[in-house]
Design an enzyme around this catalytic site. Structure first.
Site, PDB file in Angstrom:
ATOM      1  N   ASP A  69       0.856  -1.184   0.000  1.00  0.00           N
ATOM      2  CA  ASP A  69       0.000   0.000   0.000  1.00  0.00           C
ATOM      3  C   ASP A  69       0.891   1.233   0.000  1.00  0.00           C
ATOM      4  O   ASP A  69       2.110   1.145  -0.175  1.00  0.00           O
ATOM      5  CB  ASP A  69      -0.962  -0.008   1.197  1.00  0.00           C
ATOM      6  CG  ASP A  69      -2.318   0.578   0.825  1.00  0.00           C
ATOM      7  OD1 ASP A  69      -2.369   1.784   0.513  1.00  0.00           O
ATOM      8  OD2 ASP A  69      -3.310  -0.161   0.839  1.00  0.00           O
ATOM      9  N   GLU A 109     -10.178   2.196  -5.173  1.00  0.00           N
ATOM     10  CA  GLU A 109      -9.914   3.593  -4.809  1.00  0.00           C
ATOM     11  C   GLU A 109      -8.784   4.220  -5.628  1.00  0.00           C
ATOM     12  O   GLU A 109      -7.963   4.971  -5.117  1.00  0.00           O
ATOM     13  CB  GLU A 109      -9.602   3.696  -3.312  1.00  0.00           C
ATOM     14  CG  GLU A 109     -10.753   3.256  -2.424  1.00  0.00           C
ATOM     15  CD  GLU A 109     -10.429   3.330  -0.948  1.00  0.00           C
ATOM     16  OE1 GLU A 109     -11.338   3.572  -0.137  1.00  0.00           O
ATOM     17  OE2 GLU A 109      -9.252   3.127  -0.582  1.00  0.00           O
ATOM     18  N   HIS A 142      -3.135   2.957  -4.635  1.00  0.00           N
ATOM     19  CA  HIS A 142      -2.539   2.465  -3.384  1.00  0.00           C
ATOM     20  C   HIS A 142      -1.103   1.972  -3.614  1.00  0.00           C
ATOM     21  O   HIS A 142      -0.652   1.034  -2.945  1.00  0.00           O
ATOM     22  CB  HIS A 142      -3.383   1.339  -2.793  1.00  0.00           C
ATOM     23  CG  HIS A 142      -4.658   1.810  -2.156  1.00  0.00           C
ATOM     24  ND1 HIS A 142      -4.696   2.461  -0.942  1.00  0.00           N
ATOM     25  CD2 HIS A 142      -5.954   1.731  -2.586  1.00  0.00           C
ATOM     26  CE1 HIS A 142      -5.957   2.741  -0.630  1.00  0.00           C
ATOM     27  NE2 HIS A 142      -6.733   2.332  -1.619  1.00  0.00           N
TER      28      HIS A 142
END
Length: 633
Positions: free
Chosen positions: A203, A354, A277
């Site tokens: 991440d 995302e 990410h």
């Protein structure tokens, strides 16, 4: 007057005090398919003779039983292939029993013997887990316990799982957890027959798995600046602050973790989260970015770098890989080659969630790619990336899985979807014929607060009874395409393993029951009665859990004079709530909550505590009235 809950069992009628398991009831989590209680009990001898037949394939199950009984009870185990006088017997069925499948078992406990039968070693292992729950709670102790009568009630159990995928996701990227801590997490999972550990390995805050062909991923990408406080609000680290906080798993660590899990019949699903990410990867190899200046980026330490407001999140710094850069696919091929070799499980999870696209919109390379490939939207750009990555993953002999955003712009032909933004994505994927794992935020996000006050503040709340409500199979889809479900523990606000345990349990028990037990056997009051018994087991094991279920929920409306009318609700059945507005600490001599209460005009806080009878059962909870006023209708 107590409400009574009627249990219809194979042995007659039992009346159950609402929210509490009866003293003579079994408290097995997850609830078995069929249970027949009998008279009598099995007494564990000082030396257990264990008959196993073919020992080789049962070695992990034998080792587990030896450790459990030897540690707390001090019981020695003599293992024999054939032993007519054995006190515990493992049997692998010569003829396959189609009812119980690969993970089911039959457990018989009599005064003379414990017999566990299964089609495969996994079934024996789960039978052992149930047998452990029949023994006194002290069996969970990490040291020898004196003076305990080690008995188990006589019972016949037939049991098998509803779903093959019974998982927990553990985010080891936001904060690093050691190999030993991950093993500790696995040990608690298997007590509840969970069989899938999803490791979120990469991440923006760290890359946690060694890739030998790309060493900077861990020499640079695995470390940031240690910060303590409210993650996501930290001040940017100064240039001279040491970037030494974090860590990673060597490939040897991963092999040991995989073996440790395998010995407990757990598969590990690796997740490499791309194309969003991916800041840790971009910091290690800036040429993977579309954006000039990426060579100045640093691994995030919890300072703000994304704007989550609005219909689409936007990035302050570009934390994405560049779909228009051919070097990205060379990079991903190297990563997936090594990941596939390290993790034998059939799937690789590639994230896809995302992904902020505002920097892509400004990129000339992305614009050129869109013209070349006839891509109309940025979602189609991500779909282009995902489909190329799917081919890379499949070339390694693995199946491709991603979060439900991979549906946007078009789903690859063989992709499996993990549905997290509610169930809509899972339904859409299943209707298209794709395999689905359900993990919706509304029921399965373990980073959410467990009560209104006594929790680390995050943006949402998920109580135990809400998790237990969940039904993984939507009415409108083919149940065969729902592989199962899992709960997800994101660790932005979780700094250590004790907090990870606190956030996982008891909600993890609810997930375990809904993925293992028959749908028709669900009962919140009975389940919660069992949970309370398991709290005692966690105490013995010195494993942390959340008592948040005993905290009341608060809601309020505005009176005509603008004061608050406050409603308190208890999640745990059978509790009394006592309260004060005068800043003192209430006990059971204070006013008892019986109906919505009006807050005094100048009061600043409401303080409450819960009792069961005359015994304190909950935490002292202080709710600022200003906070309630903000939420009041």
């Amino acid at each position: 007057m107590k409400k009574l809950f009627l249990l219809l069992g194979c042995c007659g009628l039992h009346f159950l005090s609402f929210g509490q398991a009866p003293n003579n009831a079994l408290s097995i989590i997850p609830e078995p398919v069929k249970v027949t209680q009998k008279t009598g009990k099995f007494v564990l001898p000082k030396i257990v003779v264990l008959e196993t037949g073919n020992q080789a394939q049962l070695a992990p199950v034998i080792a587990y039983l030896k450790k459990k009984l030897g540690t707390a009870a001090g019981t020695a185990i003599a293992v024999k292939n054939i032993a007519p006088t054995a006190s515990i017997k493992f049997v692998i069925n010569k003829k396959n029993d189609p009812l119980i499948g690969a993970e089911g078992y039959n457990l018989s406990v009599t005064a003379k013997k414990v017999v566990i039968k299964a089609n495969a070693p996994a079934g024996l292992f789960y039978g052992v887990q149930t047998f452990m729950q029949l023994l006194p709670k002290e069996i969970e102790s990490k040291e020898f316990v004196k003076g305990i009568k080690w008995t188990a009630p006589a019972v016949d159990i037939t049991d098998y799982p509803r779903f093959e995928w019974r998982g927990l996701m553990f985010d080891v990227a936001r904060h690093f957890f050691t190999k030993a801590e991950v093993e500790q997490y696995i040990d608690n999972m298997v007590k509840y027959k969970l069989n899938l550990l999803h490791l979120h390995l990469t991440d923006d805050e760290g890359w946690r798995v060694e890739i030998k062909s790309l060493p900077r991923l861990t020499t640079v990408g695995a470390y940031n600046v240690k910060k303590v406080g409210q993650f996501g609000t930290f001040t940017p680290p100064a240039a001279d602050e040491p970037r030494t906080y974090g860590g990673f798993y060597t490939q040897e660590d991963i092999k040991e973790l995989v073996q440790y899990a395998k010995d407990r019949f757990v598969n590990i699903l690796p997740e490499v989260d791309v194309p969003g990410h991916s800041l840790a990867a971009v910091v290690a190899y800036p040429e993977l970015s579309c954006t000039p200046g990426a060579d100045k980026y640093v691994v995030n330490s919890g300072e703000p770098f994304m704007n989550w407001n609005g219909p689409h999140n936007t990035a302050i710094v570009d934390n994405t890989l560049c779909p228009a850069n051919e070097n990205v696919y060379v990079f991903l091929d190297k990563v997936m080659t090594e990941i596939a070799q390290l993790f034998p499980f059939g799937y690789i999870h590639v994230g896809g969630d995302e992904c902020a696209k505002n920097f892509w919109e400004q990129s000339e390379a992305i614009k050129a790619l869109m013209v070349k490939e006839n891509l109309k939207t940025q979602q189609e750009v991500q779909s282009y990336f995902e489909k190329r990555l799917e081919k890379i993953v499949e070339s390694k002999g693995k199946k491709f899985m991603g979060w439900d955003e991979i549906l946007e712009g078009g789903l690859g032909p063989n992709a499996a979807v993990m549905s997290w933004r509610g169930v809509k994505g899972g339904i859409e994927a299943a209707k298209m014929g794709h395999d689905v794992v359900m993990s919706p935020t509304t029921f399965a996000y373990l980073d959410y607060m467990q009560s209104d006050v006594n929790e680390t503040k995050v943006y949402a709340k998920l109580r135990l009874n809400k998790t237990y409500e969940y039904e993984p199979v939507p009415d409108s889809v083919d149940a065969k395409l729902i592989k199962g479900a899992q709960a997800n523990l994101w660790t932005e606000q979780v700094y250590n393993i004790r907090q990870a345990e606190y956030m996982t349990w008891p909600r993890g028990m609810a997930i375990a029951e809904l993925v293992w037990s028959p749908k028709e056997k669900k009962s919140w009051p009975y389940f919660f009665g069992k949970v309370e018994k398991h709290f005692e087991r966690f105490d013995e094991a010195e494993t942390k859990y959340a008592p948040s279920v005993y905290d009341p929920s608060f809601s309020a409306t505005k009176n005509p004079d603008n004061t608050l009318k406050i409603t308190l609700t208890s999640e745990a059945p059978g509790l009394d709530i006592y309260y004060s507005f005068d800043n003192s600490f209430p006990d059971n001599f204070y006013p008892k909550y019986t109906a919505p209460i009006d807050a005094p005009k100048d009061a600043t806080q409401l303080r409450v505590i819960t009792y069961r009878g005359k015994k304190v059962i909950g935490r002292m909870t202080t709710m600022p009235l200003a906070d309630l006023a903000k939420k009041a209708k």
